[in-house]
Scaffold this motif. Structure first.
Motif, PDB file in Angstrom:
ATOM      1  N   GLU A 172     -10.470   3.985  20.114  1.00  0.00           N
ATOM      2  CA  GLU A 172      -9.065   3.554  19.920  1.00  0.00           C
ATOM      3  C   GLU A 172      -8.504   4.229  18.663  1.00  0.00           C
ATOM      4  N   ARG A 203      -7.077   5.129  25.096  1.00  0.00           N
ATOM      5  CA  ARG A 203      -6.841   3.763  25.610  1.00  0.00           C
ATOM      6  C   ARG A 203      -7.816   3.449  26.742  1.00  0.00           C
ATOM      7  N   GLU A 204      -8.188   2.151  26.843  1.00  0.00           N
ATOM      8  CA  GLU A 204      -9.172   1.757  27.849  1.00  0.00           C
ATOM      9  C   GLU A 204      -8.557   1.699  29.249  1.00  0.00           C
ATOM     10  N   GLN A 256      -7.014   5.362  32.452  1.00  0.00           N
ATOM     11  CA  GLN A 256      -6.559   5.745  31.107  1.00  0.00           C
ATOM     12  C   GLN A 256      -7.539   6.779  30.548  1.00  0.00           C
TER      13      GLN A 256
END
Ligand code: FAD
Ligand code: A2P
Length: 277
Positions: free
Chosen positions: A251, A256-257, A264
């Motif tokens: 992060e 982004r997850e 993502q």
């Protein structure tokens, strides 16, 4: 033993060895350390999966009920057989017994693969990072052998960290074998960068995945730029603590997850549930 038991049993008694539901026959077993082994089973014809997914496997428990645990499939989706890479937990309900399986035995395999460590859960990118500790290598053992990985990315970086050198051996031999692989040997050449490290025994590269990412050492060692959400993608598989710490670093790089339903820049899966042994 089974034959004898059957011979001595009264004619009305059912067969001594119950037939396993969703049985898969063991074809190979390799013990790597006193805590790690891998094994292959026959692949059920109906089983389709995406490299990186996991299934439930197990044995019949003492009560006659299936004792099942989640296991990443370590072989690629094109392989005729199925491979698994396993811990041996001394008093673990499943692995205290599973570690004794031999060729010809049967295990239970529920043919319903699922998981987030799949290409579909990531947006297209140039470089993919596989970040693992311990048996968290298993899904990447599958993905590193999948041609799709090399079709989708210019560079594939496998960071694997264990306490001791012997615990890296399964991954080391697997990576070495890829270069001679008739199917993907040419695709792998120059694209796959392998970065194994240890934390508690001397080895050419040492340190936790998190420390080598945060300090920038791995980028320096491999001649790569720092991670960038425009180009870099990551898949993470380790203990809960490892996953949490790696997520914070990713992060920090701006990744982004993602998930199957929302692709993502990185995805995470637990290598096991619990605090470790
Ligand atoms: P359990 O009662 O399940 O576990 C006892 C304790 O042992 C846990 O609390 C934990 O502290 C420790 N432990 C369990 N598994 C591990 C591990 N892999 N590494 C280090 N410590 C562990 N295990 C594998 O060996 N290979 C895999 O490919 C694999 N894939 C998994 C995928 C997912 C999505 C999940 C959730 C788990 C996975 N596991 C894997 C863990 C596996 O499901 C079992 O926990 C493991 O086989 C031990 O089973 P057990 O019944 O002997 O002990
Ligand atoms: P360390 O030896 O510094 O604890 P384990 O055998 O406990 O599952 O650990 C496997 C590897 O993962 C070890 O090299 C361990 O390093 C490392 N590790 C454990 N926890 C973390 C974490 N939170 N972040 C990064 N690496 C970790």
């Amino acid at each position: 033993m089974t034959e004898l038991a059957t011979m001595n049993a009264p004619a009305t008694t059912p067969a001594a060895k119950p037939h396993l539901p969703d049985a898969a026959k063991v074809t190979q077993v390799t013990h790597w350390t006193d805590r790690l082994f891998s094994f292959r089973v026959e692949r059920p014809q109906s089983l389709r999966f995406r490299s990186g997914e996991f299934v439930m496997i197990g044995l019949l428990g003492d009560t006659g009920k299936p004792l099942l645990r989640a296991y990443s499939i370590a072989s690629p989706s094109w392989d005729d057989g199925l491979e698994f890479y396993s811990i041996k937990v001394p008093d673990g309900p499943l692995t205290s017994r599973l570690q004794h399986i031999a060729v010809g035995d049967e295990i239970i395999l529920r043919p319903k693969p699922v998981g987030t460590l799949v290409h579909d859960a990531l947006l297209p990118g140039k470089r993919i990072w596989f970040l693992a500790t311990g048996t968290g290598l298993a899904p990447f053992a599958s993905l590193m052998r999948d041609p799709e990985t090399y079709e989708k990315y210019d560079q594939v970086i496998m960071m694997h960290t264990c306490r001791e050198v012997a615990e890296l051996e399964y991954g080391r031999q697997l990576v070495e074998s890829l270069h001679d692989d008739p199917l993907i040997g040419e695709m792998v050449a120059g694209k796959l960068l392998y970065y194994p490290t240890t934390t508690r025994e001397a080895f050419p590269h040492m340190g936790r995945v998190t420390d080598n990412l945060a300090s920038g050492k791995v980028f320096q060692d491999l001649g790569l730029p720092p991670m960038d959400p425009a180009t870099d993608r990551a898949m993470v598989c380790g203990s809960l603590a490892f996953n949490v710490d790696v997520k914070a670093i990713l992060e920090g790089f701006g990744l982004r997850e993602g998930a199957n339903s929302d692709p993502q820049e990185y995805v995470v899966e637990k290598a096991f549930v619990g605090d470790g042994i």
